[in-house]
Design a protein around this motif. Structure first.
Motif, mmCIF file in Angstrom:
data_model
loop_
_atom_site.group_PDB
_atom_site.id
_atom_site.type_symbol
_atom_site.label_atom_id
_atom_site.label_comp_id
_atom_site.label_asym_id
_atom_site.label_seq_id
_atom_site.Cartn_x
_atom_site.Cartn_y
_atom_site.Cartn_z
ATOM 1 N N SER A 148 -0.073 8.768 5.518
ATOM 2 C CA SER A 148 1.016 9.711 5.275
ATOM 3 C C SER A 148 1.047 10.121 3.809
ATOM 4 O O SER A 148 1.257 9.284 2.925
ATOM 5 N N HIS A 188 -1.321 12.560 8.003
ATOM 6 C CA HIS A 188 0.054 12.766 8.444
ATOM 7 C C HIS A 188 0.838 13.496 7.362
ATOM 8 O O HIS A 188 0.895 13.049 6.210
ATOM 9 N N ASP A 217 4.544 14.955 6.440
ATOM 10 C CA ASP A 217 5.970 14.964 6.763
ATOM 11 C C ASP A 217 6.630 16.199 6.180
ATOM 12 O O ASP A 217 6.722 16.352 4.952
ATOM 13 N N ASP A 255 5.443 5.579 13.454
ATOM 14 C CA ASP A 255 5.600 5.995 12.056
ATOM 15 C C ASP A 255 6.759 5.236 11.426
ATOM 16 O O ASP A 255 7.902 5.359 11.867
ATOM 17 N N VAL A 295 0.748 5.585 11.692
ATOM 18 C CA VAL A 295 1.015 6.292 10.444
ATOM 19 C C VAL A 295 1.321 5.256 9.373
ATOM 20 O O VAL A 295 2.174 4.388 9.569
ATOM 21 N N GLY A 352 1.946 4.885 5.103
ATOM 22 C CA GLY A 352 2.125 5.562 3.823
ATOM 23 C C GLY A 352 1.818 4.672 2.648
ATOM 24 O O GLY A 352 0.720 4.667 2.104
#
Length: 216
Positions: free
Chosen positions: A5, A28, A30, A166, A186, A188
């Motif tokens: 992400s 990914h 956002d 996620d 997902v 980050g």
């Protein structure tokens, strides 16, 4: 599948951030509008710029009001998978049809407190189910394990969707998500907070496949 992400990447160096995770399955993205969630991130112009700099399929997660109006633009731009929130969609069946007609996979997401059962029939129109394991809006939150019941429910119904999760995914939480039946993870801060993001992706992939032992 691992989908880093970019919410956790350096927004001033997004091209470098995408290059640093070459080998990832999806990237990914956002998209937040400051209304559906209390945060404002990026929109279609940045997605178009990313599409011009990477060949990693873009997984656009739209945390926005009125996705019925805006979602198809991301598909038309070339995003591989476009996910909308069932809590924001007025006509989720129409959105799925429009996304697919524009050449993208269609994804439907549910917040942690949103039950899945009322929307099981809807998922027949979708390619991806995105289960949020944190409250949408900000990165770096703690994983909510109770949401894995939704993953198990989807598996029990034998839904023909790719199940994505996620929020709070790292080397400690990815195993239980994989055991519940998640297909795509997902991550980050677990990726972009590492010294070598590409290696972090591979470690997460190995842990999900139970190929990498836990450190003692």
């Amino acid at each position: 599948m691992i989908a880093p992400s970019i919410l956790s990447a350096d927004f001033a160096r997004l091209a470098e951030a995408t290059e640093s995770v070459r080998g990832a399955d999806w990237l990914h993205v956002d998209v937040m509008d400051g209304h559906f969630v209390p945060n404002l991130t990026i929109g279609l112009p940045v997605v178009e710029a990313l599409l011009a700099t990477t060949d990693i399929p873009l997984d656009c997660h739209l945390m926005i009001d009125d996705p019925d109006r805006w979602a198809v633009g991301y598909a038309e731009a070339g995003a591989y998978n476009v996910t909308v929130h069932v809590e924001a969609a007025e006509d989720p069946v129409r959105i799925a049809k429009d996304l697919r007609s524009a050449g993208a996979k269609a994804g439907l997401s549910v917040k942690p407190d949103t039950p899945l059962e009322p929307y099981v029939e809807l998922l027949g129109h979708y390619d991806t189910l995105l289960v949020m394991s944190v409250e949408p809006g900000f990165g770096g939150q703690e994983f909510i394990p109770d949401v894995l019941d939704k993953v198990r429910l989807a598996r029990d119904h034998e839904l023909k969707v790719l199940i994505e999760i996620d929020g709070g995914i790292n080397l400690d939480t990815i195993e239980q998500a994989a055991e519940a039946g998640v297909d795509c993870f997902v991550a980050g801060s677990a990726v972009y907070g590492a010294d070598d993001p590409a290696k972090a992706v591979e470690r997460l992939r190995a842990r999900a496949a139970r190929e990498e032992p836990r450190e003692s």
